[in-house]
Design a protein around this motif. Structure first.
Motif, PDB file in Angstrom:
ATOM      1  N   ASP A  37       0.838  -1.187   0.000  1.00 19.12           N
ATOM      2  CA  ASP A  37       0.000   0.000   0.000  1.00 19.12           C
ATOM      3  C   ASP A  37       0.884   1.252   0.000  1.00 19.12           C
ATOM      4  N   ASP A  38       0.451   2.309  -0.683  1.00 15.93           N
ATOM      5  CA  ASP A  38       1.220   3.549  -0.757  1.00 15.93           C
ATOM      6  C   ASP A  38       1.283   4.274   0.582  1.00 15.93           C
ATOM      7  N   SER A  39       0.471   3.902   1.553  1.00 12.82           N
ATOM      8  CA  SER A  39       0.454   4.603   2.832  1.00 12.82           C
ATOM      9  C   SER A  39       1.719   4.347   3.648  1.00 12.82           C
ATOM     10  N   ASP A  40       2.503   3.326   3.309  1.00  9.39           N
ATOM     11  CA  ASP A  40       3.719   3.019   4.055  1.00  9.39           C
ATOM     12  C   ASP A  40       4.982   3.565   3.391  1.00  9.39           C
ATOM     13  N   ASP A  41       4.848   4.280   2.289  1.00  6.80           N
ATOM     14  CA  ASP A  41       6.015   4.795   1.586  1.00  6.80           C
ATOM     15  C   ASP A  41       6.668   5.929   2.367  1.00  6.80           C
ATOM     16  N   VAL A  42       8.002   5.971   2.321  1.00  8.49           N
ATOM     17  CA  VAL A  42       8.774   7.024   2.945  1.00  8.49           C
ATOM     18  C   VAL A  42       9.736   7.560   1.900  1.00  8.49           C
ATOM     19  N   VAL A  43       9.762   8.864   1.724  1.00  6.60           N
ATOM     20  CA  VAL A  43      10.702   9.498   0.798  1.00  6.60           C
ATOM     21  C   VAL A  43      11.735  10.233   1.629  1.00  6.60           C
ATOM     22  N   VAL A  44      13.016   9.958   1.388  1.00  5.32           N
ATOM     23  CA  VAL A  44      14.101  10.549   2.155  1.00  5.32           C
ATOM     24  C   VAL A  44      15.025  11.303   1.213  1.00  5.32           C
ATOM     25  N   CYS A  45      15.316  12.560   1.547  1.00  8.70           N
ATOM     26  CA  CYS A  45      16.267  13.382   0.780  1.00  8.70           C
ATOM     27  C   CYS A  45      17.396  13.805   1.711  1.00  8.70           C
ATOM     28  N   ASN A  59      -0.115   7.449  11.041  1.00  8.53           N
ATOM     29  CA  ASN A  59      -1.424   7.625  11.669  1.00  8.53           C
ATOM     30  C   ASN A  59      -2.400   8.386  10.767  1.00  8.53           C
ATOM     31  N   GLY A  60      -2.324   8.125   9.473  1.00  5.22           N
ATOM     32  CA  GLY A  60      -3.259   8.738   8.538  1.00  5.22           C
ATOM     33  C   GLY A  60      -2.936  10.165   8.163  1.00  5.22           C
ATOM     34  N   LYS A  61      -1.831  10.710   8.640  1.00  7.16           N
ATOM     35  CA  LYS A  61      -1.418  12.071   8.289  1.00  7.16           C
ATOM     36  C   LYS A  61      -0.057  12.020   7.611  1.00  7.16           C
ATOM     37  N   ILE A  62       0.200  13.000   6.780  1.00  7.16           N
ATOM     38  CA  ILE A  62       1.502  13.108   6.117  1.00  7.16           C
ATOM     39  C   ILE A  62       2.376  14.025   6.958  1.00  7.16           C
ATOM     40  N   TRP A  63       3.576  13.541   7.293  1.00  8.14           N
ATOM     41  CA  TRP A  63       4.513  14.282   8.133  1.00  8.14           C
ATOM     42  C   TRP A  63       5.812  14.550   7.382  1.00  8.14           C
ATOM     43  N   VAL A  64       6.367  15.741   7.561  1.00  6.65           N
ATOM     44  CA  VAL A  64       7.662  16.121   7.009  1.00  6.65           C
ATOM     45  C   VAL A  64       8.628  16.227   8.187  1.00  6.65           C
ATOM     46  N   ASP A  65       9.698  15.440   8.153  1.00  9.09           N
ATOM     47  CA  ASP A  65      10.663  15.391   9.244  1.00  9.09           C
ATOM     48  C   ASP A  65      11.990  15.921   8.748  1.00  9.09           C
ATOM     49  N   ILE A  66      12.492  16.984   9.361  1.00  9.44           N
ATOM     50  CA  ILE A  66      13.792  17.571   9.038  1.00  9.44           C
ATOM     51  C   ILE A  66      14.666  17.327  10.247  1.00  9.44           C
ATOM     52  N   ARG A  67      15.748  16.587  10.077  1.00  8.86           N
ATOM     53  CA  ARG A  67      16.507  16.140  11.233  1.00  8.86           C
ATOM     54  C   ARG A  67      17.995  16.032  10.920  1.00  8.86           C
ATOM     55  N   GLU A  68      18.823  16.260  11.951  1.00 10.73           N
ATOM     56  CA  GLU A  68      20.261  16.015  11.863  1.00 10.73           C
ATOM     57  C   GLU A  68      20.539  14.590  12.330  1.00 10.73           C
ATOM     58  N   PHE A  69      21.524  13.973  11.725  1.00 10.97           N
ATOM     59  CA  PHE A  69      21.918  12.606  12.071  1.00 10.97           C
ATOM     60  C   PHE A  69      23.357  12.608  12.554  1.00 10.97           C
ATOM     61  N   TYR A  70      23.719  11.589  13.328  1.00  8.68           N
ATOM     62  CA  TYR A  70      25.098  11.415  13.788  1.00  8.68           C
ATOM     63  C   TYR A  70      25.498   9.962  13.567  1.00  8.68           C
ATOM     64  N   VAL A  71      26.800   9.716  13.533  1.00  7.91           N
ATOM     65  CA  VAL A  71      27.317   8.378  13.282  1.00  7.91           C
ATOM     66  C   VAL A  71      27.787   7.774  14.597  1.00  7.91           C
ATOM     67  N   LYS A  72      27.291   6.560  14.886  1.00  2.39           N
ATOM     68  CA  LYS A  72      27.725   5.827  16.077  1.00  2.39           C
ATOM     69  C   LYS A  72      27.879   4.372  15.683  1.00  2.39           C
ATOM     70  N   ASP A  73      29.057   3.817  15.894  1.00  3.86           N
ATOM     71  CA  ASP A  73      29.372   2.429  15.557  1.00  3.86           C
ATOM     72  C   ASP A  73      29.102   2.136  14.085  1.00  3.86           C
ATOM     73  N   GLY A  74      29.379   3.092  13.222  1.00  6.36           N
ATOM     74  CA  GLY A  74      29.207   2.901  11.786  1.00  6.36           C
ATOM     75  C   GLY A  74      27.783   3.056  11.281  1.00  6.36           C
ATOM     76  N   SER A  86       3.337  18.467  10.364  1.00  9.05           N
ATOM     77  CA  SER A  86       2.259  17.940   9.522  1.00  9.05           C
ATOM     78  C   SER A  86       2.118  18.878   8.325  1.00  9.05           C
ATOM     79  N   LEU A  87       1.383  18.448   7.317  1.00 11.26           N
ATOM     80  CA  LEU A  87       1.219  19.281   6.128  1.00 11.26           C
ATOM     81  C   LEU A  87       0.513  20.591   6.452  1.00 11.26           C
ATOM     82  N   ASP A  88      -0.307  20.617   7.487  1.00 10.18           N
ATOM     83  CA  ASP A  88      -0.961  21.862   7.902  1.00 10.18           C
ATOM     84  C   ASP A  88       0.046  22.893   8.370  1.00 10.18           C
ATOM     85  N   GLN A  89       1.143  22.437   8.966  1.00  8.75           N
ATOM     86  CA  GLN A  89       2.149  23.334   9.532  1.00  8.75           C
ATOM     87  C   GLN A  89       3.224  23.735   8.540  1.00  8.75           C
TER      88      GLN A  89
END
Length: 90
Positions: A37-45, A59-74, A86-89
């Motif tokens: 189902d397309d509801s489980d798709d995640v697009v990452v840039c 949970n039935g809503k589309i969310w945009v997550d902007i986050r910093e990542f770090y490296v630990k143990d590879g 959320s898309l409203d915000q």
């Protein structure tokens, strides 16, 4: 004086990256192997070495997550510096 709370006028936005930059380095689409189902798709840039933007349906809503990542143990792990909107915000 320190300001805590919601910023509505664009203060505090990252100014180290220009809007006129080249397109994102990496775009990938992750989907569930069990459910096609397309509801489980995640697009990452990947927008820089340690920053990613992901768009997902949760949970039935589309969310945009902007986050910093770090490296630990590879492994690249999400840090606490980031925001989910959320898309409203957006």
């Amino acid at each position: 004086m320190s300001f805590r709370g919601k910023r509505k006028d664009g203060e505090g936005l990252a100014s180290d990256e220009n809007e006129d930059h080249a397109p994102p380095n990496k775009v990938s689409k992750i989907s569930s192997a069990v459910d096609s189902d397309d509801s489980d798709d995640v697009v990452v840039c990947e927008i820089s070495k340690n920053r990613r933007v992901s768009v997902r349906n949760w949970n039935g809503k589309i969310w945009v997550d902007i986050r910093e990542f770090y490296v630990k143990d590879g492994k690249q792990l999400p840090g606490k510096k980031g925001i989910s909107l959320s898309l409203d915000q957006v």
